[in-house]
Design a protein around this motif. Sequence first.
Motif, PDB file in Angstrom:
ATOM      1  N   GLY A 180      23.005  -7.614  16.367  1.00 30.94           N
ATOM      2  CA  GLY A 180      21.734  -6.991  16.183  1.00 30.94           C
ATOM      3  C   GLY A 180      21.343  -7.167  15.456  1.00 30.94           C
ATOM      4  O   GLY A 180      20.126  -7.027  15.951  1.00 30.94           O
ATOM      5  N   LEU A 181      21.389  -7.742  14.421  1.00 29.87           N
ATOM      6  CA  LEU A 181      20.010  -7.248  12.833  1.00 29.87           C
ATOM      7  C   LEU A 181      19.306  -8.756  13.554  1.00 29.87           C
ATOM      8  O   LEU A 181      18.202  -8.902  13.157  1.00 29.87           O
ATOM      9  CB  LEU A 181      20.903  -7.790  11.810  1.00 29.87           C
ATOM     10  CG  LEU A 181      20.706  -6.068  11.902  1.00 29.87           C
ATOM     11  CD1 LEU A 181      21.900  -5.881   9.735  1.00 29.87           C
ATOM     12  CD2 LEU A 181      20.505  -5.223  10.928  1.00 29.87           C
ATOM     13  N   LEU A 203      20.235 -18.711   9.129  1.00 26.16           N
ATOM     14  CA  LEU A 203      20.162 -17.407   7.517  1.00 26.16           C
ATOM     15  C   LEU A 203      20.441 -16.720   7.602  1.00 26.16           C
ATOM     16  O   LEU A 203      21.704 -15.946   6.715  1.00 26.16           O
ATOM     17  CB  LEU A 203      19.380 -18.197   7.007  1.00 26.16           C
ATOM     18  CG  LEU A 203      19.060 -17.504   5.850  1.00 26.16           C
ATOM     19  CD1 LEU A 203      19.653 -18.425   4.368  1.00 26.16           C
ATOM     20  CD2 LEU A 203      17.472 -18.331   5.652  1.00 26.16           C
ATOM     21  N   LEU A 204      20.048 -16.001   8.799  1.00 23.77           N
ATOM     22  CA  LEU A 204      19.983 -14.229   8.778  1.00 23.77           C
ATOM     23  C   LEU A 204      21.323 -14.073   8.983  1.00 23.77           C
ATOM     24  O   LEU A 204      22.738 -12.823   8.857  1.00 23.77           O
ATOM     25  CB  LEU A 204      19.140 -13.829   9.850  1.00 23.77           C
ATOM     26  CG  LEU A 204      17.406 -12.994   9.577  1.00 23.77           C
ATOM     27  CD1 LEU A 204      16.713 -12.658  10.368  1.00 23.77           C
ATOM     28  CD2 LEU A 204      18.031 -12.845   7.961  1.00 23.77           C
ATOM     29  N   GLN A 205      22.406 -14.819   9.858  1.00 24.13           N
ATOM     30  CA  GLN A 205      23.633 -14.587  10.242  1.00 24.13           C
ATOM     31  C   GLN A 205      24.295 -13.916   8.942  1.00 24.13           C
ATOM     32  O   GLN A 205      24.936 -13.368   8.890  1.00 24.13           O
ATOM     33  CB  GLN A 205      24.251 -15.262  11.250  1.00 24.13           C
ATOM     34  CG  GLN A 205      25.395 -14.727  12.231  1.00 24.13           C
ATOM     35  CD  GLN A 205      25.489 -14.009  13.078  1.00 24.13           C
ATOM     36  OE1 GLN A 205      24.805 -12.850  13.705  1.00 24.13           O
ATOM     37  NE2 GLN A 205      26.754 -13.079  13.278  1.00 24.13           N
ATOM     38  N   GLN A 206      24.542 -15.871   8.180  1.00 24.89           N
ATOM     39  CA  GLN A 206      24.988 -15.356   7.013  1.00 24.89           C
ATOM     40  C   GLN A 206      25.061 -15.162   6.314  1.00 24.89           C
ATOM     41  O   GLN A 206      25.565 -13.776   6.079  1.00 24.89           O
ATOM     42  CB  GLN A 206      25.031 -16.901   6.553  1.00 24.89           C
ATOM     43  CG  GLN A 206      25.538 -17.657   5.602  1.00 24.89           C
ATOM     44  CD  GLN A 206      25.537 -18.644   5.413  1.00 24.89           C
ATOM     45  OE1 GLN A 206      24.652 -19.303   4.880  1.00 24.89           O
ATOM     46  NE2 GLN A 206      26.403 -19.559   4.303  1.00 24.89           N
ATOM     47  N   GLN A 207      23.860 -14.310   6.008  1.00 29.64           N
ATOM     48  CA  GLN A 207      23.498 -13.359   4.820  1.00 29.64           C
ATOM     49  C   GLN A 207      23.541 -11.638   5.679  1.00 29.64           C
ATOM     50  O   GLN A 207      24.425 -11.341   5.048  1.00 29.64           O
ATOM     51  CB  GLN A 207      21.831 -13.290   5.137  1.00 29.64           C
ATOM     52  CG  GLN A 207      21.223 -11.854   4.120  1.00 29.64           C
ATOM     53  CD  GLN A 207      19.668 -11.822   3.919  1.00 29.64           C
ATOM     54  OE1 GLN A 207      19.108 -13.176   4.329  1.00 29.64           O
ATOM     55  NE2 GLN A 207      19.680 -10.464   3.563  1.00 29.64           N
ATOM     56  N   PHE A 208      23.509 -11.682   6.857  1.00 28.91           N
ATOM     57  CA  PHE A 208      24.084 -10.016   7.059  1.00 28.91           C
ATOM     58  C   PHE A 208      25.842  -9.628   7.223  1.00 28.91           C
ATOM     59  O   PHE A 208      26.465  -9.002   6.839  1.00 28.91           O
ATOM     60  CB  PHE A 208      23.930  -9.670   8.613  1.00 28.91           C
ATOM     61  CG  PHE A 208      22.017  -9.486   8.614  1.00 28.91           C
ATOM     62  CD1 PHE A 208      21.664  -8.701   7.481  1.00 28.91           C
ATOM     63  CD2 PHE A 208      21.890  -9.809   9.372  1.00 28.91           C
ATOM     64  CE1 PHE A 208      20.834  -8.928   7.699  1.00 28.91           C
ATOM     65  CE2 PHE A 208      20.339  -9.803   9.484  1.00 28.91           C
ATOM     66  CZ  PHE A 208      20.154  -9.130   8.799  1.00 28.91           C
TER      67      PHE A 208
END
Length: 324
Positions: A180-181, A203-208
């Motif tokens: 969702g983010l 990258l965002l998915q992994q970070q979250f």
Amino acid sequence: MRTTLAAAQDSPNTQGHGSVPPAPQQVEERRLVFEGFAYTCRIVHQEAPTTAPLVLLGGSSQNRYSWQGHEKWLAPLCTVVTVDLPGYGTSDFLPARYGIDFLAGAIRHMLVECGMPQVNLFGGCFGEVVGLRFAQLHPEFVRRIVFCGAAKRLPAIYTDAVPRLAHALGRGEIEEAADGLVRLFMSNPGAGKVRKHAAVARLLQQQFVNQTPDEIKKAVEHNTRLMTHGCYEPLPVPDVPSLVFTGEYDSLCTPQMGRELAATMPSARFTTVKESDHLVTVERRQESSELIGRFCTDRPIDDLPYCNAVESLGAGAAHATACR
């Protein structure tokens, strides 16, 4: 306080307009306390600056290290300051009852403690919310303003998503919340060409997904803070050189929202960066760094190949037009 020495950085690519020679930089970390809450700032010192120190205020999911990749182009120009404000990064947890005015006060505290009477101010996404309030409440510290991914109202897609994201996090459904983010921050792939779209999404998915329990707790409190206190107060903005920009395909804080904010600022200009969305400073790191650096050193920003037309939208420009 921790101090280290960093190697000289490469000079920025100035698109044929000359270059700034690199200089050795000293990197300092300072642990400070504001009204009982500990926080940390990171200072990349420039011994031969061409402009005032640059304070970079990033988004809620960024920390004081998120801008290290931009230092390659910005640190040769001036001292660069990043900070984990109370409630963010590795700093102390900050209950949501403390609003945006408190965070603006923390920035003032940092600048006083670090002996920086005037700075160039950059704010991206949530950093714009805090930066604008700081500029409104403490205008004497501000020499120039640059905002990115900015708005004077909470986007409807954000306010709609927050309850769902909070519910998913509360149930421990981290992957669902991360999905969702990513959808919230990034444009639909069909909206237009965005540089590094797939790579940045991963990258965002992994970070979250890899957030610690402390980071998740702070993220939930951050959303509560914004929903409780809002993001904008119609207070005077200092009449200093100002720039608002975003990606041309930003679907979170749209270009029109950026224009609306710029129109409330006395001396603001506005532009969009080509082939990017809300995460323009990640997708087009070099170009966004150059845009910030050029503006903060009073070099021309018109006709840059990676930007669309630069518009004069500040309240002062609107008044001048009305008086013609």
